[in-house]
Design an enzyme around this catalytic site. Sequence first.
Site: not given
Ligand code: PEP
Length: 274
Positions: A31, A33, A116, A118, A187, A193, A231
Amino acid sequence: MERREIEQLVRAHMGQKLEAEGKRAYIVAANWKMNMSAKETRAFLRELCDTKVPEYLDIIIFPPFPYLPDAQKMLRYETVTYGAQDVAEQDKGAYTGEVSAAMLADCGCSYVLAGHSERRAYYGETSDIVARKASKALEYGVVPVICIGETLEERRSGAYKEVLKGQIEAAAKVCKEKPAQCIIAYEPVWAIGTGVIPTIKEIEETHRYIHDVLAAGRDAGDCSRILYGGSVNANNVKEIASVPHVDGFLIGGAGLKVESFKNIIKQLSLDGCL
Ligand code: PEP
């Protein structure tokens, strides 16, 4: 027949073949973003297309909307697929700034992210809105990847199972006719992140819980695939991949650089690792 429909048939066939061989198909999705330029998108996709990917890995890229036509052009004859990061809950009309499921289908999207964390946190998307978006995607033959996850407070207070249950049940209403055509991405918000990931035991326990809620009242095997996100990188992906009910990954930061993304694919391609 559209490329997306052919892909779905091929994937269903591949899934059965792998199952018969006692193997599992994994999804590895990036993703992006609100990152990348047109030039970076093309360079990334060019290099990715030159990478050897084993048949049991489905690679999906989620670029920003303006770069979907690049993906459409460059991935036309490739096994790498792509999708959008969001979709409107309406069909069409006076909804400035929105992009419909029909438009995504026109751009050849096989997948779309829905809900998501966010989108839930910054744009007020509730589980009902997310379910309507996912339902609209399904109507147009686009597979929704429905994101769920708890905050750190919810994890610490122990309320996370209730929170996840609410999110899963909203998603399950949409997916009930077509569970195989819906994907759930777990997630934990606190792992996105941050470089902090749950322990393997926590991932195992939570994925089992999600699986059990999704599978309630269904035949065994009739369940959406469940991705882990938060992550993920080349150092931790192999261990997480071995956890039961982890069917793949949704990757943010490590999916922005083609080298780190390729390293993840490489880790999952090593003999005997899956
Ligand atoms: C995400 O935003 O879906 C995500 C998993 O980000 P990251 O891998 O950077 O933690």
